[in-house]
Design an enzyme around this catalytic site. Structure first.
Site, short mmCIF file in Angstrom:
data_model
loop_
_atom_site.label_atom_id
_atom_site.label_comp_id
_atom_site.label_asym_id
_atom_site.label_seq_id
_atom_site.Cartn_x
_atom_site.Cartn_y
_atom_site.Cartn_z
N ARG A 157 -3.19 -10.34 -1.14
CA ARG A 157 -3.82 -10.58 0.16
C ARG A 157 -4.94 -11.63 0.10
NH1 ARG A 157 -4.75 -4.76 3.20
NH2 ARG A 157 -2.82 -3.73 2.59
N ASN A 197 0.89 -1.16 0.00
CA ASN A 197 0.00 0.00 0.00
C ASN A 197 0.93 1.22 0.00
OD1 ASN A 197 -1.38 2.26 1.00
ND2 ASN A 197 -2.67 1.07 2.38
N LEU A 198 1.10 1.83 -1.18
CA LEU A 198 2.17 2.83 -1.36
C LEU A 198 1.99 4.03 -0.44
CD1 LEU A 198 2.56 2.76 -5.27
CD2 LEU A 198 3.47 1.19 -3.54
N CYS A 253 -13.03 2.95 0.06
CA CYS A 253 -12.52 2.13 1.17
C CYS A 253 -13.28 2.40 2.45
CB CYS A 253 -11.06 2.45 1.46
SG CYS A 253 -9.96 2.20 0.08
N ASP A 271 -10.48 -2.96 -5.36
CA ASP A 271 -11.17 -1.67 -5.45
C ASP A 271 -10.23 -0.48 -5.64
OD1 ASP A 271 -10.17 -1.13 -2.88
OD2 ASP A 271 -12.14 -0.99 -1.92
N GLU A 276 -10.38 -10.25 2.61
CA GLU A 276 -10.31 -8.79 2.79
C GLU A 276 -11.67 -8.12 2.65
OE1 GLU A 276 -7.17 -6.78 3.23
OE2 GLU A 276 -6.52 -8.73 3.94
N HIS A 330 -5.90 -4.06 -3.05
CA HIS A 330 -7.28 -4.57 -3.14
C HIS A 330 -7.78 -4.29 -4.55
CE1 HIS A 330 -7.63 -3.70 1.43
NE2 HIS A 330 -7.51 -5.00 1.27
O1 SUG Z 1 -5.43 -2.32 4.62
N1 SUG Z 1 -4.26 0.92 5.35
C1 SUG Z 1 -5.34 0.05 4.90
C2 SUG Z 1 -6.09 0.72 3.77
C3 SUG Z 1 -7.34 -0.03 3.42
C4 SUG Z 1 -7.94 0.45 2.13
N2 SUG Z 1 -9.13 -0.25 1.83
C5 SUG Z 1 -9.60 -0.53 0.59
N3 SUG Z 1 -8.83 -0.48 -0.46
N4 SUG Z 1 -10.81 -0.90 0.48
C6 SUG Z 1 -4.77 -1.29 4.43
O2 SUG Z 1 -3.67 -1.30 3.84
C7 SUG Z 1 -2.44 1.59 6.81
C8 SUG Z 1 -2.21 1.79 8.29
C9 SUG Z 1 -0.90 2.45 8.58
O3 SUG Z 1 0.04 2.27 7.82
O4 SUG Z 1 -0.82 3.16 9.60
C10 SUG Z 1 -3.60 0.66 6.48
O5 SUG Z 1 -3.88 -0.25 7.24
#
Ligand code: SUG
Length: 442
Positions: free
Chosen positions: A211, A24-25, A365, A249, A173, A247
């Site tokens: 995931r 998650n960039l 999200c 989405d 997820e 994800h």
């Molecule tokens: O799971 N970020 C979440 C973002 C979720 C996004 N959801 C969707 N795409 N539907 C994740 O990666 C980051 C928390 C941090 O780094 O402090 C985090 O959990």
């Protein structure tokens, strides 16, 4: 006829940037920065207000108690709560930080939903996600199940399943990897998965983890009582995951008969679209962007596909996009082209969700889509449905209980834990949920 409600997660009082999510960039980029939990919660409430004022169904899901002292105790810390926090900070600060994430705010990951119109037994089914791919997120499953059971308590109409068994083979997820499309020919649930747990996946991402497993998607579809002809399991493109689409989405959004999708969202987009067309017929509208008109790194950076695509009371649709898409020329051009070229989509609205975006959470999200018939809506007695009075009460609640500045070293502060418990105690009463949190003895 069901009306769709967007259940949005409220950002919790410990909202922070911890860089916890590999692949998650945005999460990695902002890890360690100071956060402003109050602003995060208010930005989310502002989005809810905007959507409710469009005449669209809106509801809330409450935050989880964090720091998760129970999790720290299960991992060997003991003594009073302040002693647990202090020892965790001293010995394993990353663990305390992971146990303090407000990540339950991303409600698209809370569960996968099957509306009663689509299920074999005519009930609405929800399967809470086990989120077992990431430790900090896996802590959510238990509280999410409690909260959903408190809201959807009427067993005649609703079934809230247990999350899938934890572990690498059944990593789930939730709705972030699920789109429901519907035309006059019926509904199809598209489940995006990134890897196969048992057999190994022929082509996997190389840089970042996939995931969701195919096995998890299949089990969720079964639990949610969807018949086979309504289910389509499709692999996320490994190059999309490697570009930051952890994800599905992040690179696609579906609503009613309309599907917006980047070619790097799924493998073999062409045959995905043909299969959907064969099942859903001419009524299906697909808008597909490719590398040539919308490079995948711009799509991920702008989160244009993580927009909400919403049906308005008029039957027309609009797009709720993050301001990052407005500021990105390619993304803006794409979204505006959707509005000009597709008769059914009439507007794009840009919303500032900066605090959530810095952790990789865009408009889509933050919400879990739940279609409810009027009888189902009436069977829910909790005060979770968003209106002017609830907005006012929630904004006051945030103003009273949230800090406007939080660093990771504040997470060991016992006073913060007290503030969180006081705030959540008040909130659960405000929302008419009863004692949903373990610290309340519930
Ligand atoms: O799971 N970020 C979440 C973002 C979720 C996004 N959801 C969707 N795409 N539907 C994740 O990666 C980051 C928390 C941090 O780094 O402090 C985090 O959990």
């Amino acid at each position: 006829m069901a009306r769709e409600f967007n259940f949005d997660g409220i950002a919790g009082p410990t909202h922070n940037y911890a860089g916890l999510s590999r692949g998650n960039l945005a999460s990695l980029k902002h890890g360690g920065q100071l956060s402003n939990p109050r602003a995060a919660a208010l930005e989310g409430l502002e989005k809810m207000r905007f959507i409710a004022e469009l005449g669209v169904g809106q509801a809330v899901l409450p935050p989880h108690p964090r720091p998760d002292v129970r999790a720290l105790r299960r991992l060997g810390f003991s003594g009073s709560d302040p002693a647990v926090l202090e020892a965790a900070w001293r010995l394993e600060p990353r663990l305390l930080v992971a146990c303090s994430s407000a990540s339950a705010m991303w409600a698209a990951n809370a569960a996968t939903v099957a509306p009663s119109s689509d299920t074999r037994d005519g009930r609405l089914h929800l399967t809470p996600a086990n989120l077992s791919a990431l430790f900090h997120r896996s802590l959510e499953a238990e509280q999410t199940t409690r909260t959903l059971r408190a809201i959807f308590f009427d067993a005649e109409r609703f079934t809230v399943h247990d999350p899938l068994p934890a572990g690498a083979y059944f990593s789930d997820e939730g709705a972030a990897n699920h789109s429901r499309l519907v035309t006059s020919l019926g509904a199809v649930h598209v489940f995006g998965w990134g890897r196969q747990g048992f057999s190994g996946t022929p082509v996997e991402p190389r840089r970042y983890p996939a995931r969701q497993t195919q096995e998890a998607s299949r089990a969720v579809a079964k639990l949610n009582q969807l018949t086979e002809e309504r289910v389509l399991l499709w692999q996320q493109a490994p190059e999309g995951i490697d570009a930051g689409a952890f994800h599905s989405d992040v690179l696609c959004v579906g609503n009613d008969n309309t599907f917006l999708c980047h070619k790097s969202a799924f493998v073999d987009t062409q045959s995905l679209l043909q299969t959907l067309q064969a099942r859903l017929g001419e009524g299906l509208e697909c808008v597909v962007a490719g590398e040539e008109d919308f490079p995948v790194h711009e799509a991920v950076a702008s989160y244009a596909f993580n927009s909400q695509l919403i049906t308005l009371p008029s039957g027309e649709m609009c797009i709720i996009a993050p301001v990052e898409s407005e500021r990105n020329a390619v993304a803006r051009r794409f979204l505006e082209r959707v509005v000009t070229d597709w008769e059914s989509v009439v507007a794009v609205h840009y919303i500032d969700l900066n605090s959530s975006m810095k952790n990789g959470g865009g408009p889509a999200c933050l919400r879990l889509k739940i279609p409810l018939t009027s009888t189902e809506r009436d069977a829910i007695s909790a005060r979770v449905f968003f209106d002017g009075a609830l907005e006012h009460a929630l904004k006051g609640w945030v103003a009273r209980h949230y800090r406007d500045r939080l660093g990771l070293d504040d997470l060991r502060d016992p006073e913060l834990l007290n503030q969180v418990h006081t705030a959540l105690d008040e909130l659960s009463a405000l929302l008419g949920l009863g004692s949903i949190y373990p610290f309340q003895g519930g």
